[in-house]
Design a protein around this motif. Structure first.
Motif, PDB file in Angstrom:
ATOM      1  N   LEU A  79       0.851  -1.183   0.000  1.00 42.69           N
ATOM      2  CA  LEU A  79       0.000   0.000   0.000  1.00 42.69           C
ATOM      3  C   LEU A  79       0.888   1.235   0.000  1.00 42.69           C
ATOM      4  O   LEU A  79       2.110   1.130  -0.069  1.00 42.69           O
ATOM      5  CB  LEU A  79      -0.902  -0.017   1.238  1.00 42.69           C
ATOM      6  CG  LEU A  79      -1.969  -1.129   1.255  1.00 42.69           C
ATOM      7  CD1 LEU A  79      -2.464  -1.393   2.668  1.00 42.69           C
ATOM      8  CD2 LEU A  79      -3.137  -0.755   0.342  1.00 42.69           C
ATOM      9  N   LYS A  80       0.276   2.393   0.081  1.00 45.53           N
ATOM     10  CA  LYS A  80       1.103   3.602   0.158  1.00 45.53           C
ATOM     11  C   LYS A  80       1.802   3.645   1.519  1.00 45.53           C
ATOM     12  O   LYS A  80       1.343   3.023   2.487  1.00 45.53           O
ATOM     13  CB  LYS A  80       0.229   4.838  -0.036  1.00 45.53           C
ATOM     14  CG  LYS A  80      -0.655   5.176   1.142  1.00 45.53           C
ATOM     15  CD  LYS A  80      -1.306   6.537   0.949  1.00 45.53           C
ATOM     16  CE  LYS A  80      -2.013   6.959   2.241  1.00 45.53           C
ATOM     17  NZ  LYS A  80      -2.598   8.298   2.134  1.00 45.53           N
ATOM     18  N   MET A  93      -8.573   1.332   0.513  1.00 46.27           N
ATOM     19  CA  MET A  93      -7.529   0.317   0.655  1.00 46.27           C
ATOM     20  C   MET A  93      -7.756  -0.839  -0.310  1.00 46.27           C
ATOM     21  O   MET A  93      -6.814  -1.282  -1.005  1.00 46.27           O
ATOM     22  CB  MET A  93      -7.513  -0.213   2.090  1.00 46.27           C
ATOM     23  CG  MET A  93      -6.457  -1.268   2.372  1.00 46.27           C
ATOM     24  SD  MET A  93      -6.618  -1.991   4.025  1.00 46.27           S
ATOM     25  CE  MET A  93      -6.345  -0.568   5.076  1.00 46.27           C
ATOM     26  N   LEU A  94      -8.985  -1.315  -0.371  1.00 43.38           N
ATOM     27  CA  LEU A  94      -9.303  -2.447  -1.255  1.00 43.38           C
ATOM     28  C   LEU A  94      -9.037  -2.092  -2.710  1.00 43.38           C
ATOM     29  O   LEU A  94      -8.523  -2.909  -3.481  1.00 43.38           O
ATOM     30  CB  LEU A  94     -10.753  -2.876  -1.063  1.00 43.38           C
ATOM     31  CG  LEU A  94     -11.084  -3.495   0.302  1.00 43.38           C
ATOM     32  CD1 LEU A  94     -12.590  -3.685   0.440  1.00 43.38           C
ATOM     33  CD2 LEU A  94     -10.367  -4.827   0.492  1.00 43.38           C
ATOM     34  N   ASP A  95      -9.381  -0.871  -3.100  1.00 38.65           N
ATOM     35  CA  ASP A  95      -9.166  -0.444  -4.485  1.00 38.65           C
ATOM     36  C   ASP A  95      -7.680  -0.431  -4.821  1.00 38.65           C
ATOM     37  O   ASP A  95      -7.263  -0.892  -5.888  1.00 38.65           O
ATOM     38  CB  ASP A  95      -9.781   0.940  -4.692  1.00 38.65           C
ATOM     39  CG  ASP A  95      -9.717   1.388  -6.146  1.00 38.65           C
ATOM     40  OD1 ASP A  95     -10.336   0.734  -7.002  1.00 38.65           O
ATOM     41  OD2 ASP A  95      -9.017   2.388  -6.426  1.00 38.65           O
ATOM     42  N   ASP A  96      -6.845   0.087  -3.902  1.00 33.15           N
ATOM     43  CA  ASP A  96      -5.399   0.113  -4.144  1.00 33.15           C
ATOM     44  C   ASP A  96      -4.843  -1.303  -4.271  1.00 33.15           C
ATOM     45  O   ASP A  96      -3.969  -1.574  -5.116  1.00 33.15           O
ATOM     46  CB  ASP A  96      -4.683   0.838  -2.993  1.00 33.15           C
ATOM     47  CG  ASP A  96      -4.772   2.349  -3.125  1.00 33.15           C
ATOM     48  OD1 ASP A  96      -5.267   2.838  -4.156  1.00 33.15           O
ATOM     49  OD2 ASP A  96      -4.352   3.048  -2.177  1.00 33.15           O
ATOM     50  N   TYR A 102       0.442  -0.120  -5.797  1.00 35.26           N
ATOM     51  CA  TYR A 102       1.799   0.062  -5.266  1.00 35.26           C
ATOM     52  C   TYR A 102       2.643  -1.205  -5.416  1.00 35.26           C
ATOM     53  O   TYR A 102       3.677  -1.326  -4.777  1.00 35.26           O
ATOM     54  CB  TYR A 102       1.720   0.494  -3.793  1.00 35.26           C
ATOM     55  CG  TYR A 102       1.062   1.850  -3.624  1.00 35.26           C
ATOM     56  CD1 TYR A 102       1.794   3.019  -3.763  1.00 35.26           C
ATOM     57  CD2 TYR A 102      -0.302   1.940  -3.369  1.00 35.26           C
ATOM     58  CE1 TYR A 102       1.195   4.261  -3.622  1.00 35.26           C
ATOM     59  CE2 TYR A 102      -0.922   3.184  -3.228  1.00 35.26           C
ATOM     60  CZ  TYR A 102      -0.164   4.334  -3.368  1.00 35.26           C
ATOM     61  OH  TYR A 102      -0.769   5.571  -3.237  1.00 35.26           O
ATOM     62  N   GLY A 103       2.175  -2.127  -6.255  1.00 38.04           N
ATOM     63  CA  GLY A 103       2.922  -3.348  -6.500  1.00 38.04           C
ATOM     64  C   GLY A 103       2.063  -4.580  -6.306  1.00 38.04           C
ATOM     65  O   GLY A 103       1.065  -4.556  -5.575  1.00 38.04           O
ATOM     66  N   SER A 107       0.537 -10.985  -0.585  1.00 38.85           N
ATOM     67  CA  SER A 107       0.033 -10.374   0.650  1.00 38.85           C
ATOM     68  C   SER A 107      -1.073  -9.363   0.379  1.00 38.85           C
ATOM     69  O   SER A 107      -1.839  -9.020   1.290  1.00 38.85           O
ATOM     70  CB  SER A 107       1.176  -9.713   1.424  1.00 38.85           C
ATOM     71  OG  SER A 107       1.770  -8.675   0.668  1.00 38.85           O
ATOM     72  N   ASN A 108      -1.176  -8.883  -0.856  1.00 42.04           N
ATOM     73  CA  ASN A 108      -2.266  -7.964  -1.207  1.00 42.04           C
ATOM     74  C   ASN A 108      -3.629  -8.604  -0.993  1.00 42.04           C
ATOM     75  O   ASN A 108      -4.633  -7.909  -0.815  1.00 42.04           O
ATOM     76  CB  ASN A 108      -2.148  -7.512  -2.664  1.00 42.04           C
ATOM     77  CG  ASN A 108      -1.012  -6.516  -2.883  1.00 42.04           C
ATOM     78  OD1 ASN A 108      -0.213  -6.275  -1.987  1.00 42.04           O
ATOM     79  ND2 ASN A 108      -0.951  -5.946  -4.061  1.00 42.04           N
TER      80      ASN A 108
END
Length: 357
Positions: A79-80, A93-96, A102-103, A107-108
Protein backbone atom coordinates in the motif's frame (compact mmCIF):
# COMPACT_ATOMS: atom_id res chain seq x y z
CA UNK A 1 -16.49 -13.33 26.99
CA UNK A 2 -13.20 -13.47 25.07
CA UNK A 3 -12.98 -11.95 21.61
CA UNK A 4 -12.68 -14.50 18.79
CA UNK A 5 -10.26 -13.17 16.19
CA UNK A 6 -9.49 -14.78 12.83
CA UNK A 7 -6.09 -14.01 11.28
CA UNK A 8 -5.13 -14.57 7.63
CA UNK A 9 -1.63 -14.42 6.15
CA UNK A 10 -1.51 -15.25 2.42
CA UNK A 11 1.83 -16.18 0.87
CA UNK A 12 2.78 -17.12 -2.66
CA UNK A 13 2.03 -20.85 -2.16
CA UNK A 14 0.10 -20.94 1.11
CA UNK A 15 -2.59 -19.27 3.20
CA UNK A 16 -1.92 -19.33 6.94
CA UNK A 17 -5.00 -19.18 9.16
CA UNK A 18 -5.20 -18.67 12.92
CA UNK A 19 -8.12 -18.52 15.33
CA UNK A 20 -7.53 -16.67 18.60
CA UNK A 21 -9.45 -16.00 21.78
CA UNK A 22 -8.15 -12.57 22.69
CA UNK A 23 -4.44 -13.16 21.98
CA UNK A 24 -4.33 -16.88 22.79
CA UNK A 25 -4.14 -19.23 19.81
CA UNK A 26 -6.96 -21.78 19.68
CA UNK A 27 -5.92 -23.39 16.42
CA UNK A 28 -3.98 -22.64 13.26
CA UNK A 29 -3.56 -24.14 9.84
CA UNK A 30 -1.14 -23.70 6.96
CA UNK A 31 -3.20 -24.27 3.81
CA UNK A 32 -0.75 -25.20 1.07
CA UNK A 33 -1.47 -24.38 -2.57
CA UNK A 34 0.17 -26.50 -5.23
CA UNK A 35 2.20 -24.88 -7.98
CA UNK A 36 -0.24 -26.41 -10.48
CA UNK A 37 -3.23 -24.74 -8.80
CA UNK A 38 -1.54 -21.35 -8.55
CA UNK A 39 -0.40 -21.56 -12.18
CA UNK A 40 -4.05 -21.61 -13.30
CA UNK A 41 -4.41 -17.94 -12.36
CA UNK A 42 -3.02 -15.27 -14.65
CA UNK A 43 -2.75 -12.64 -11.91
CA UNK A 44 -2.74 -12.74 -8.11
CA UNK A 45 -6.19 -11.15 -7.81
CA UNK A 46 -7.73 -14.06 -9.69
CA UNK A 47 -6.87 -16.35 -6.76
CA UNK A 48 -9.42 -14.71 -4.46
CA UNK A 49 -12.33 -17.14 -4.83
CA UNK A 50 -10.00 -20.14 -4.82
CA UNK A 51 -8.45 -19.07 -1.51
CA UNK A 52 -11.82 -18.16 0.00
CA UNK A 53 -13.10 -21.66 -0.77
CA UNK A 54 -10.09 -23.16 1.02
CA UNK A 55 -10.74 -20.97 4.07
CA UNK A 56 -14.43 -21.91 4.19
CA UNK A 57 -13.50 -25.59 3.90
CA UNK A 58 -11.19 -25.06 6.88
CA UNK A 59 -14.10 -23.45 8.77
CA UNK A 60 -16.32 -26.43 8.03
CA UNK A 61 -13.68 -28.94 9.11
CA UNK A 62 -13.16 -27.15 12.43
CA UNK A 63 -16.85 -26.29 13.05
CA UNK A 64 -16.06 -22.57 13.10
CA UNK A 65 -19.11 -20.32 12.97
CA UNK A 66 -18.20 -17.07 11.21
CA UNK A 67 -20.92 -15.20 13.10
CA UNK A 68 -18.98 -15.78 16.35
CA UNK A 69 -16.01 -13.71 15.16
CA UNK A 70 -15.31 -10.34 16.73
CA UNK A 71 -12.78 -9.34 14.04
CA UNK A 72 -10.96 -10.66 10.99
CA UNK A 73 -7.39 -9.51 10.40
CA UNK A 74 -5.45 -9.88 7.15
CA UNK A 75 -1.76 -9.41 6.47
CA UNK A 76 -1.23 -5.95 5.03
CA UNK A 77 -0.03 -5.81 1.43
CA UNK A 78 1.76 -3.28 -0.73
CA UNK A 79 0.00 0.00 0.00
CA UNK A 80 1.10 3.60 0.16
CA UNK A 81 3.60 4.46 2.93
CA UNK A 82 1.81 4.81 6.29
CA UNK A 83 2.45 5.16 10.01
CA UNK A 84 2.45 2.06 12.18
CA UNK A 85 -0.85 0.82 13.57
CA UNK A 86 -4.01 -1.21 13.05
CA UNK A 87 -6.12 -0.02 10.12
CA UNK A 88 -9.77 -0.78 9.45
CA UNK A 89 -10.19 -2.11 5.93
CA UNK A 90 -12.04 0.36 3.70
CA UNK A 91 -12.88 0.78 0.03
CA UNK A 92 -9.88 3.01 -0.66
CA UNK A 93 -7.53 0.32 0.66
CA UNK A 94 -9.30 -2.45 -1.25
CA UNK A 95 -9.17 -0.44 -4.48
CA UNK A 96 -5.40 0.11 -4.14
CA UNK A 97 -4.81 -3.60 -3.44
CA UNK A 98 -7.11 -4.94 -6.17
CA UNK A 99 -5.43 -2.70 -8.75
CA UNK A 100 -1.90 -3.39 -7.44
CA UNK A 101 -1.40 0.37 -7.29
CA UNK A 102 1.80 0.06 -5.27
CA UNK A 103 2.92 -3.35 -6.50
CA UNK A 104 1.69 -6.92 -6.90
CA UNK A 105 2.26 -9.45 -4.12
CA UNK A 106 0.33 -12.35 -2.60
CA UNK A 107 0.03 -10.37 0.65
CA UNK A 108 -2.27 -7.96 -1.21
CA UNK A 109 -4.94 -10.64 -0.84
CA UNK A 110 -4.81 -10.43 2.97
CA UNK A 111 -7.11 -7.44 3.38
CA UNK A 112 -9.37 -8.56 0.52
CA UNK A 113 -9.87 -12.02 2.03
CA UNK A 114 -10.37 -10.54 5.51
CA UNK A 115 -12.96 -8.04 4.27
CA UNK A 116 -14.98 -10.76 2.52
CA UNK A 117 -15.18 -12.92 5.64
CA UNK A 118 -15.75 -9.93 7.95
CA UNK A 119 -18.64 -8.73 5.80
CA UNK A 120 -20.22 -12.18 5.96
CA UNK A 121 -19.66 -12.29 9.74
CA UNK A 122 -20.89 -8.77 10.45
CA UNK A 123 -17.65 -7.82 12.23
CA UNK A 124 -14.83 -5.36 11.42
CA UNK A 125 -11.87 -6.27 9.24
CA UNK A 126 -8.37 -4.96 9.86
CA UNK A 127 -4.76 -5.02 8.73
CA UNK A 128 -1.80 -4.46 11.06
CA UNK A 129 1.62 -2.93 10.34
CA UNK A 130 2.14 -3.79 6.65
CA UNK A 131 5.64 -3.87 5.16
CA UNK A 132 5.23 -0.26 3.97
CA UNK A 133 5.10 1.23 7.48
CA UNK A 134 7.09 4.46 7.09
CA UNK A 135 8.37 6.43 10.07
CA UNK A 136 11.78 7.35 8.63
CA UNK A 137 13.35 10.57 9.84
CA UNK A 138 13.62 13.16 7.02
CA UNK A 139 17.42 13.00 7.10
CA UNK A 140 17.25 9.21 6.53
CA UNK A 141 15.45 9.59 3.19
CA UNK A 142 18.13 11.54 1.32
CA UNK A 143 20.64 9.77 -0.94
CA UNK A 144 23.54 11.00 -3.04
CA UNK A 145 21.26 11.13 -6.09
CA UNK A 146 18.32 13.56 -5.96
CA UNK A 147 16.34 11.23 -8.24
CA UNK A 148 16.51 8.45 -5.61
CA UNK A 149 14.79 8.71 -2.22
CA UNK A 150 15.12 5.91 0.33
CA UNK A 151 11.95 3.94 0.97
CA UNK A 152 10.83 2.18 4.14
CA UNK A 153 10.03 -1.46 3.35
CA UNK A 154 10.75 -3.88 6.17
CA UNK A 155 9.38 -6.59 8.47
CA UNK A 156 7.23 -4.07 10.34
CA UNK A 157 4.64 -6.55 11.63
CA UNK A 158 7.13 -8.76 13.45
CA UNK A 159 9.47 -5.96 14.54
CA UNK A 160 6.66 -3.92 16.12
CA UNK A 161 4.98 -6.94 17.76
CA UNK A 162 8.22 -8.28 19.24
CA UNK A 163 9.28 -4.99 20.78
CA UNK A 164 5.84 -4.31 22.26
CA UNK A 165 5.82 -7.75 23.90
CA UNK A 166 9.37 -7.21 25.14
CA UNK A 167 8.57 -3.78 26.57
CA UNK A 168 5.64 -5.26 28.51
CA UNK A 169 7.86 -8.04 29.84
CA UNK A 170 10.20 -5.49 31.45
CA UNK A 171 7.35 -3.18 32.58
CA UNK A 172 8.32 -0.41 30.19
CA UNK A 173 6.35 1.46 27.54
CA UNK A 174 7.52 0.78 23.99
CA UNK A 175 7.61 4.51 23.30
CA UNK A 176 10.01 5.09 26.21
CA UNK A 177 12.79 2.92 24.76
CA UNK A 178 15.61 3.18 22.24
CA UNK A 179 15.89 -0.22 20.56
CA UNK A 180 17.67 -1.81 17.62
CA UNK A 181 15.67 -4.68 16.16
CA UNK A 182 17.16 -7.11 13.64
CA UNK A 183 14.63 -9.34 11.87
CA UNK A 184 16.68 -12.28 10.61
CA UNK A 185 14.91 -14.35 7.98
CA UNK A 186 15.01 -14.96 4.23
CA UNK A 187 15.31 -11.18 4.13
CA UNK A 188 16.94 -9.16 6.89
CA UNK A 189 15.84 -5.75 8.15
CA UNK A 190 17.52 -3.80 10.93
CA UNK A 191 15.53 -0.94 12.44
CA UNK A 192 16.26 1.78 14.97
CA UNK A 193 13.15 2.21 17.15
CA UNK A 194 13.21 5.41 19.15
CA UNK A 195 10.26 6.45 21.29
CA UNK A 196 7.83 4.30 19.31
CA UNK A 197 8.96 5.10 15.76
CA UNK A 198 11.31 3.32 13.36
CA UNK A 199 13.34 6.34 12.31
CA UNK A 200 15.93 4.31 10.38
CA UNK A 201 15.70 0.92 8.69
CA UNK A 202 17.21 -0.71 5.63
CA UNK A 203 14.90 -1.44 2.71
CA UNK A 204 14.99 -5.22 2.97
CA UNK A 205 13.42 -5.75 -0.45
CA UNK A 206 15.11 -3.39 -2.89
CA UNK A 207 18.76 -3.98 -2.01
CA UNK A 208 19.94 -2.32 1.20
CA UNK A 209 21.67 -3.50 4.31
CA UNK A 210 23.22 -6.89 5.04
CA UNK A 211 23.01 -9.77 2.64
CA UNK A 212 20.74 -12.58 3.75
CA UNK A 213 19.76 -16.13 2.77
CA UNK A 214 17.93 -14.83 -0.32
CA UNK A 215 18.86 -11.16 -0.78
CA UNK A 216 21.99 -9.42 -1.97
CA UNK A 217 21.82 -6.44 0.37
CA UNK A 218 23.95 -3.41 -0.43
CA UNK A 219 26.32 -4.08 -3.34
CA UNK A 220 28.79 -1.76 -5.12
CA UNK A 221 26.53 0.23 -7.46
CA UNK A 222 28.95 0.58 -10.39
CA UNK A 223 29.76 -3.14 -10.45
CA UNK A 224 26.06 -4.02 -10.32
CA UNK A 225 25.34 -1.58 -13.16
CA UNK A 226 28.10 -3.24 -15.20
CA UNK A 227 26.44 -6.65 -14.72
CA UNK A 228 23.10 -5.27 -15.88
CA UNK A 229 24.61 -3.73 -19.00
CA UNK A 230 26.84 -6.70 -19.85
CA UNK A 231 24.07 -9.26 -19.33
CA UNK A 232 21.40 -6.97 -20.89
CA UNK A 233 19.02 -7.66 -18.01
CA UNK A 234 15.54 -6.14 -17.80
CA UNK A 235 14.08 -4.82 -14.55
CA UNK A 236 12.44 -8.08 -13.33
CA UNK A 237 15.65 -10.03 -13.91
CA UNK A 238 17.73 -7.36 -12.16
CA UNK A 239 15.33 -7.26 -9.20
CA UNK A 240 15.58 -11.03 -8.89
CA UNK A 241 19.36 -10.78 -8.49
CA UNK A 242 18.76 -8.53 -5.50
CA UNK A 243 15.81 -10.36 -3.91
CA UNK A 244 15.33 -14.07 -4.48
CA UNK A 245 18.61 -15.05 -6.09
CA UNK A 246 21.00 -13.10 -3.88
CA UNK A 247 22.84 -13.82 -0.66
CA UNK A 248 23.41 -17.43 0.38
CA UNK A 249 21.39 -18.64 -2.63
CA UNK A 250 23.77 -16.92 -5.04
CA UNK A 251 26.93 -18.06 -3.26
CA UNK A 252 25.97 -21.54 -2.08
CA UNK A 253 22.75 -22.54 -3.85
CA UNK A 254 20.67 -22.76 -0.67
CA UNK A 255 18.69 -20.43 1.57
CA UNK A 256 18.79 -22.85 4.50
CA UNK A 257 21.10 -21.59 7.25
CA UNK A 258 21.08 -25.04 8.88
CA UNK A 259 22.43 -26.57 5.66
CA UNK A 260 25.15 -23.91 5.46
CA UNK A 261 26.16 -24.59 9.07
CA UNK A 262 26.32 -28.35 8.33
CA UNK A 263 28.52 -27.75 5.31
CA UNK A 264 30.85 -25.48 7.26
CA UNK A 265 31.09 -28.02 10.09
CA UNK A 266 32.15 -30.74 7.64
CA UNK A 267 35.03 -28.72 6.20
CA UNK A 268 33.42 -26.65 3.43
CA UNK A 269 35.63 -23.56 3.73
CA UNK A 270 33.66 -21.54 1.17
CA UNK A 271 30.41 -22.14 3.04
CA UNK A 272 32.09 -21.14 6.30
CA UNK A 273 33.52 -17.95 4.80
CA UNK A 274 30.28 -16.82 3.15
CA UNK A 275 28.28 -17.56 6.30
CA UNK A 276 30.68 -15.57 8.47
CA UNK A 277 30.55 -12.74 5.91
CA UNK A 278 26.75 -12.63 6.20
CA UNK A 279 26.96 -12.42 9.99
CA UNK A 280 29.60 -9.70 9.66
CA UNK A 281 27.34 -7.59 7.41
CA UNK A 282 24.43 -8.03 9.85
CA UNK A 283 26.64 -6.83 12.70
CA UNK A 284 27.73 -3.78 10.70
CA UNK A 285 24.11 -2.87 9.99
CA UNK A 286 23.20 -3.22 13.67
CA UNK A 287 26.09 -0.98 14.69
CA UNK A 288 25.06 1.61 12.09
CA UNK A 289 21.51 1.58 13.47
CA UNK A 290 22.87 3.05 16.72
CA UNK A 291 23.76 6.30 14.94
CA UNK A 292 20.27 7.94 14.99
CA UNK A 293 20.25 7.79 18.81
CA UNK A 294 23.96 8.65 19.17
CA UNK A 295 24.70 5.20 20.58
CA UNK A 296 22.18 5.53 23.44
CA UNK A 297 20.60 2.12 22.87
CA UNK A 298 18.67 0.37 25.63
CA UNK A 299 18.55 -3.09 24.03
CA UNK A 300 19.30 -4.90 20.79
CA UNK A 301 16.70 -7.51 19.86
CA UNK A 302 17.40 -10.40 17.46
CA UNK A 303 14.26 -11.98 16.02
CA UNK A 304 13.05 -13.88 12.95
CA UNK A 305 13.49 -17.48 11.86
CA UNK A 306 17.29 -17.68 11.71
CA UNK A 307 17.61 -16.15 15.17
CA UNK A 308 17.07 -19.76 16.30
CA UNK A 309 20.69 -20.41 15.23
CA UNK A 310 22.82 -20.30 18.38
CA UNK A 311 25.95 -20.14 16.25
CA UNK A 312 24.75 -17.02 14.45
CA UNK A 313 23.41 -15.21 17.52
CA UNK A 314 26.52 -16.03 19.56
CA UNK A 315 28.78 -14.51 16.89
CA UNK A 316 26.55 -11.45 16.61
CA UNK A 317 26.78 -10.95 20.37
CA UNK A 318 30.58 -10.96 20.08
CA UNK A 319 30.42 -8.20 17.47
CA UNK A 320 27.72 -5.95 18.91
CA UNK A 321 27.55 -6.69 22.62
CA UNK A 322 29.52 -3.51 23.36
CA UNK A 323 26.59 -1.39 22.16
CA UNK A 324 23.79 -2.65 24.44
CA UNK A 325 22.43 -5.85 25.99
CA UNK A 326 21.42 -8.33 23.27
CA UNK A 327 18.07 -10.12 23.63
CA UNK A 328 17.28 -13.12 21.41
CA UNK A 329 13.57 -13.59 20.67
CA UNK A 330 13.49 -15.97 17.70
CA UNK A 331 10.59 -16.65 15.34
CA UNK A 332 8.08 -14.51 13.52
CA UNK A 333 4.65 -15.28 15.05
CA UNK A 334 2.92 -13.17 12.40
CA UNK A 335 -0.55 -14.62 13.02
CA UNK A 336 -0.30 -13.75 16.70
CA UNK A 337 0.95 -10.26 15.83
CA UNK A 338 -2.15 -9.74 13.70
CA UNK A 339 -4.41 -10.93 16.54
CA UNK A 340 -2.65 -8.63 19.01
CA UNK A 341 -3.18 -5.62 16.74
CA UNK A 342 -6.92 -6.31 16.47
CA UNK A 343 -7.20 -7.02 20.21
CA UNK A 344 -5.67 -3.65 21.10
CA UNK A 345 -8.42 -1.96 19.06
CA UNK A 346 -11.24 -4.16 20.34
CA UNK A 347 -10.26 -3.44 23.95
CA UNK A 348 -9.81 0.30 23.40
CA UNK A 349 -6.05 0.28 23.99
CA UNK A 350 -5.63 1.73 20.49
CA UNK A 351 -7.94 3.38 17.97
CA UNK A 352 -8.12 1.93 14.47
CA UNK A 353 -6.53 4.21 11.90
CA UNK A 354 -8.07 5.23 8.57
CA UNK A 355 -6.33 4.53 5.28
CA UNK A 356 -6.65 7.43 2.83
CA UNK A 357 -5.63 7.81 -0.80
Amino acid sequence: MPYKILTINPGSTSTKIGLYEDTTEILSQNINHSAEDIAKFAVIGDQLEYRLEKIHAFFAGQNINASDLAAVVGRGGLLKPMPSGTYEINEVMLDDLKNNRYGAHASNLGAILAEGIARQSGCPGYIVDPVVVDELAPVARITGRPEITRRSIFHALNQKAVVKRFAKSINRDYDSLNLIVAHLGGGISVGCHTFGEVVEVNNALDGEGPFSPERAGTVPAAQFAEILITEKLDYPAAAKLLAGKGGLVAHLGTNDVREVERRAATGDNQAALVYQAMIYTIAKSIAAAAVPVCGKVDYIILTGGIAYSQQLTAKLKEYIGFIAPVIVLPGENELQALAEGAYRVLTGEETAKVYNA
